[in-house]
Design a protein around this motif. Sequence first.
Motif, PDB file in Angstrom:
ATOM      1  N   SER A 173      44.920  -4.041  17.651  1.00 39.44           N
ATOM      2  CA  SER A 173      44.087  -2.717  17.573  1.00 39.44           C
ATOM      3  C   SER A 173      43.330  -2.401  18.778  1.00 39.44           C
ATOM      4  CB  SER A 173      43.586  -2.616  16.337  1.00 39.44           C
ATOM      5  OG  SER A 173      42.868  -1.243  16.040  1.00 39.44           O
ATOM      6  N   ARG A 174      42.606  -3.638  19.018  1.00 40.40           N
ATOM      7  CA  ARG A 174      41.910  -3.279  20.437  1.00 40.40           C
ATOM      8  C   ARG A 174      42.685  -3.032  21.733  1.00 40.40           C
ATOM      9  NH1 ARG A 174      40.144  -8.879  22.201  1.00 40.40           N
ATOM     10  NH2 ARG A 174      42.528  -8.793  22.727  1.00 40.40           N
ATOM     11  N   ASP A 175      43.802  -3.767  21.747  1.00 34.79           N
ATOM     12  CA  ASP A 175      44.594  -3.645  23.006  1.00 34.79           C
ATOM     13  C   ASP A 175      45.449  -2.324  22.954  1.00 34.79           C
ATOM     14  OD1 ASP A 175      43.984  -6.146  23.579  1.00 34.79           O
ATOM     15  OD2 ASP A 175      45.814  -7.080  22.983  1.00 34.79           O
ATOM     16  N   GLN A 176      45.727  -1.726  22.080  1.00 35.51           N
ATOM     17  CA  GLN A 176      46.445  -0.586  21.845  1.00 35.51           C
ATOM     18  C   GLN A 176      45.423   0.660  21.920  1.00 35.51           C
ATOM     19  OE1 GLN A 176      49.621  -1.548  21.800  1.00 35.51           O
ATOM     20  NE2 GLN A 176      50.061   0.174  20.482  1.00 35.51           N
ATOM     21  N   ALA A 177      44.201   0.452  21.499  1.00 38.34           N
ATOM     22  CA  ALA A 177      43.115   1.542  22.023  1.00 38.34           C
ATOM     23  C   ALA A 177      42.788   1.406  23.350  1.00 38.34           C
ATOM     24  CB  ALA A 177      42.002   1.279  21.045  1.00 38.34           C
ATOM     25  N   CYS A 178      42.490   0.258  23.943  1.00 33.92           N
ATOM     26  CA  CYS A 178      42.097   0.344  25.152  1.00 33.92           C
ATOM     27  C   CYS A 178      42.990   1.066  26.123  1.00 33.92           C
ATOM     28  CB  CYS A 178      41.730  -1.113  25.747  1.00 33.92           C
ATOM     29  SG  CYS A 178      40.210  -1.817  24.597  1.00 33.92           S
ATOM     30  N   ALA A 179      44.207   0.460  25.959  1.00 31.31           N
ATOM     31  CA  ALA A 179      45.312   1.028  26.752  1.00 31.31           C
ATOM     32  C   ALA A 179      45.637   2.612  26.759  1.00 31.31           C
ATOM     33  CB  ALA A 179      46.656   0.169  26.576  1.00 31.31           C
ATOM     34  N   ALA A 180      45.224   3.160  25.668  1.00 31.95           N
ATOM     35  CA  ALA A 180      45.656   4.619  25.418  1.00 31.95           C
ATOM     36  C   ALA A 180      44.339   5.401  26.128  1.00 31.95           C
ATOM     37  CB  ALA A 180      45.940   4.772  23.993  1.00 31.95           C
ATOM     38  N   ASN A 181      43.127   4.876  25.960  1.00 27.78           N
ATOM     39  CA  ASN A 181      41.986   5.547  25.987  1.00 27.78           C
ATOM     40  C   ASN A 181      41.091   5.056  27.329  1.00 27.78           C
ATOM     41  OD1 ASN A 181      42.218   7.932  24.176  1.00 27.78           O
ATOM     42  ND2 ASN A 181      42.563   5.903  22.608  1.00 27.78           N
ATOM     43  N   GLY A 182      41.569   3.953  27.953  1.00 29.67           N
ATOM     44  CA  GLY A 182      40.807   3.122  29.060  1.00 29.67           C
ATOM     45  C   GLY A 182      39.586   2.832  28.760  1.00 29.67           C
ATOM     46  N   ILE A 183      39.549   2.261  27.515  1.00 37.63           N
ATOM     47  CA  ILE A 183      38.243   1.591  27.126  1.00 37.63           C
ATOM     48  C   ILE A 183      37.968   0.222  27.693  1.00 37.63           C
ATOM     49  CG2 ILE A 183      37.168   0.540  24.895  1.00 37.63           C
ATOM     50  CD1 ILE A 183      39.030   2.741  23.275  1.00 37.63           C
ATOM     51  N   ASP A 184      36.792  -0.103  28.160  1.00 42.22           N
ATOM     52  CA  ASP A 184      36.513  -1.446  28.440  1.00 42.22           C
ATOM     53  C   ASP A 184      36.623  -2.368  27.371  1.00 42.22           C
ATOM     54  OD1 ASP A 184      35.479  -3.750  29.572  1.00 42.22           O
ATOM     55  OD2 ASP A 184      33.441  -2.934  30.053  1.00 42.22           O
ATOM     56  N   PRO A 185      37.623  -3.362  27.466  1.00 44.25           N
ATOM     57  CA  PRO A 185      37.851  -4.449  26.375  1.00 44.25           C
ATOM     58  C   PRO A 185      36.518  -5.119  26.205  1.00 44.25           C
ATOM     59  CG  PRO A 185      39.622  -4.545  27.904  1.00 44.25           C
ATOM     60  CD  PRO A 185      38.590  -3.631  28.601  1.00 44.25           C
ATOM     61  N   ASN A 186      35.530  -5.322  27.108  1.00 44.98           N
ATOM     62  CA  ASN A 186      34.279  -6.111  26.841  1.00 44.98           C
ATOM     63  C   ASN A 186      33.359  -5.513  25.895  1.00 44.98           C
ATOM     64  OD1 ASN A 186      35.005  -8.165  28.692  1.00 44.98           O
ATOM     65  ND2 ASN A 186      34.611  -6.831  30.488  1.00 44.98           N
ATOM     66  N   LYS A 187      33.461  -4.163  25.599  1.00 44.84           N
ATOM     67  CA  LYS A 187      32.820  -3.305  24.726  1.00 44.84           C
ATOM     68  C   LYS A 187      33.434  -3.525  23.254  1.00 44.84           C
ATOM     69  CE  LYS A 187      31.260   0.562  25.690  1.00 44.84           C
ATOM     70  NZ  LYS A 187      31.162   2.048  26.025  1.00 44.84           N
ATOM     71  N   VAL A 188      34.766  -4.106  23.067  1.00 51.78           N
ATOM     72  CA  VAL A 188      35.141  -4.263  21.677  1.00 51.78           C
ATOM     73  C   VAL A 188      34.860  -5.493  21.041  1.00 51.78           C
ATOM     74  CG1 VAL A 188      37.417  -3.833  20.385  1.00 51.78           C
ATOM     75  CG2 VAL A 188      36.927  -2.714  22.792  1.00 51.78           C
ATOM     76  N   ARG A 189      34.427  -5.426  19.856  1.00 52.86           N
ATOM     77  CA  ARG A 189      34.185  -6.569  19.023  1.00 52.86           C
ATOM     78  C   ARG A 189      34.955  -6.670  17.782  1.00 52.86           C
ATOM     79  NH1 ARG A 189      32.319  -8.387  23.186  1.00 52.86           N
ATOM     80  NH2 ARG A 189      30.348  -7.343  24.059  1.00 52.86           N
ATOM     81  N   MET A 190      35.418  -7.855  17.402  1.00 47.18           N
ATOM     82  CA  MET A 190      36.414  -8.039  16.261  1.00 47.18           C
ATOM     83  C   MET A 190      35.428  -8.096  14.995  1.00 47.18           C
ATOM     84  SD  MET A 190      39.381  -8.126  17.382  1.00 47.18           S
ATOM     85  CE  MET A 190      39.098  -7.135  18.683  1.00 47.18           C
ATOM     86  N   LEU A 191      35.850  -7.282  14.069  1.00 44.74           N
ATOM     87  CA  LEU A 191      35.388  -7.599  12.535  1.00 44.74           C
ATOM     88  C   LEU A 191      36.556  -7.170  11.545  1.00 44.74           C
ATOM     89  CD1 LEU A 191      32.821  -7.789  10.697  1.00 44.74           C
ATOM     90  CD2 LEU A 191      32.676  -5.482  10.394  1.00 44.74           C
ATOM     91  N   PRO A 192      37.380  -8.338  11.494  1.00 50.51           N
ATOM     92  CA  PRO A 192      38.531  -8.240  10.819  1.00 50.51           C
ATOM     93  C   PRO A 192      38.387  -7.885   9.331  1.00 50.51           C
ATOM     94  CG  PRO A 192      37.944 -10.515  11.078  1.00 50.51           C
ATOM     95  CD  PRO A 192      36.994  -9.943  11.773  1.00 50.51           C
ATOM     96  N   CYS A 193      39.645  -7.486   8.614  1.00 46.72           N
ATOM     97  CA  CYS A 193      39.521  -7.186   7.225  1.00 46.72           C
ATOM     98  C   CYS A 193      39.397  -8.588   6.230  1.00 46.72           C
ATOM     99  CB  CYS A 193      41.176  -6.674   6.560  1.00 46.72           C
ATOM    100  SG  CYS A 193      41.423  -5.173   7.585  1.00 46.72           S
TER     101      CYS A 193
END
Length: 402
Positions: A173-193
């Motif tokens: 989900s991180r990789d899809q969102a970052c690729a689609a919207n130019g998000i810096d992956p370093n800003k994304v943190r994991m909080l899984p189900c």
Amino acid sequence: MLIDPVAEKINLGADSSQQVNHVFVFLEIFALEGGIQSYVKDIFRAYLSLGAGYQAEVFLLRDSPNCSNPFEGDSLRPIDGHGLKFYYFKNQSPQMGRITMAGALLKYLLQNRPERVFCGHIKLAALIQTLCQPLGIPYTILTYGKEVWQELPKRERRAIAAANEIWTISRYSRDQACAANGIDPNKVRMLPCAIDGDRFTPGAKLPELVTKYGLTDAKVIMTVARLWSGDIYKGVDVTIRALPKILQVFPEVKYLVIGRGDDQPRLAQLAQDLGVSDRVVFAGFVPTEDLIAHYRLADAYIMPSQEGFGIVYLEAMACGIPVLSGDNDGSADPLQDGKVGWQVPHRNPEAVAAACIEILQGKDPRCDGQWLREQAIANFGQAALQQQLLSLLERGQGTGDR
């Protein structure tokens, strides 16, 4: 003029002497049931377990005070002040509800200056940016899955870019969102189900369910999924196409499909065309409280899908059932990159059939039900979620320009 909520149980001016750590803002949690709603409830359970010093105010755009809320009550707000407090803004006019919530939230932010605001849906992100950024209040955007996998409108992309952090449920989900919207992956943190290991437990097949679905002496493969024409990525049709090859090795196999939707007639016709209609059982909708007994009917959980995460895999594993998923989606996280389950190309019936035969043969270590359960709970149980949430909250303390 700022507009206060009209529900009598809401009092935004209450007890400003208490330290308020966080604010959560969601579309809805209690009016609907679904993956996002279940995820948020798990986060709330983890938050409540953090103890003293953690208090959050929760703003709900589409929920009303009449919704059943298991987190509300004085017992959840001990004398040390920690807990959750809810504000409801459901209105017959969606626009008026949004205006009312925006005014109430702005008033609250001005009066209480919380440490951080958590935006619970991308559709609220522009509003949260508008209110928080001028006040220097840090905000985090929580994402779940495909709602952020495509290019977003400019306002929402700006809100993501200005956020202090983004939380999501899986690497995919991180990789899809970052690729689609130019998000810096370093800003994304994991909080899984998370999985509730006290609810989802192994057990015997209930005779009444075996009889109801005609599963006597059958090897049962199972899928739990919405049967909507827009959700064919769940892979029910692929599993039906795999059945003829599976039946060559295990002629006693039956495929139990739990779920409902407008795609069921197509799936039933496909089974008939392939000559396996007597092997496919459409169980229809099963209430959440009855799902555990249905998982226990399965000898294998088969869903060659494309998921943002796939909580159903954890539910099956917690019940001691081996699992099969797709090989290019968020299920890589609960399946630990294939360590605890089979990953196959999600639209490939031959690969599904071959893996399903391996599972039903039961020789692979990944078929060990007790081990599967231990793995699921150790990595994705409530205690694991609590620790991950605490780590993220502590990491985020003091962020921003305030």
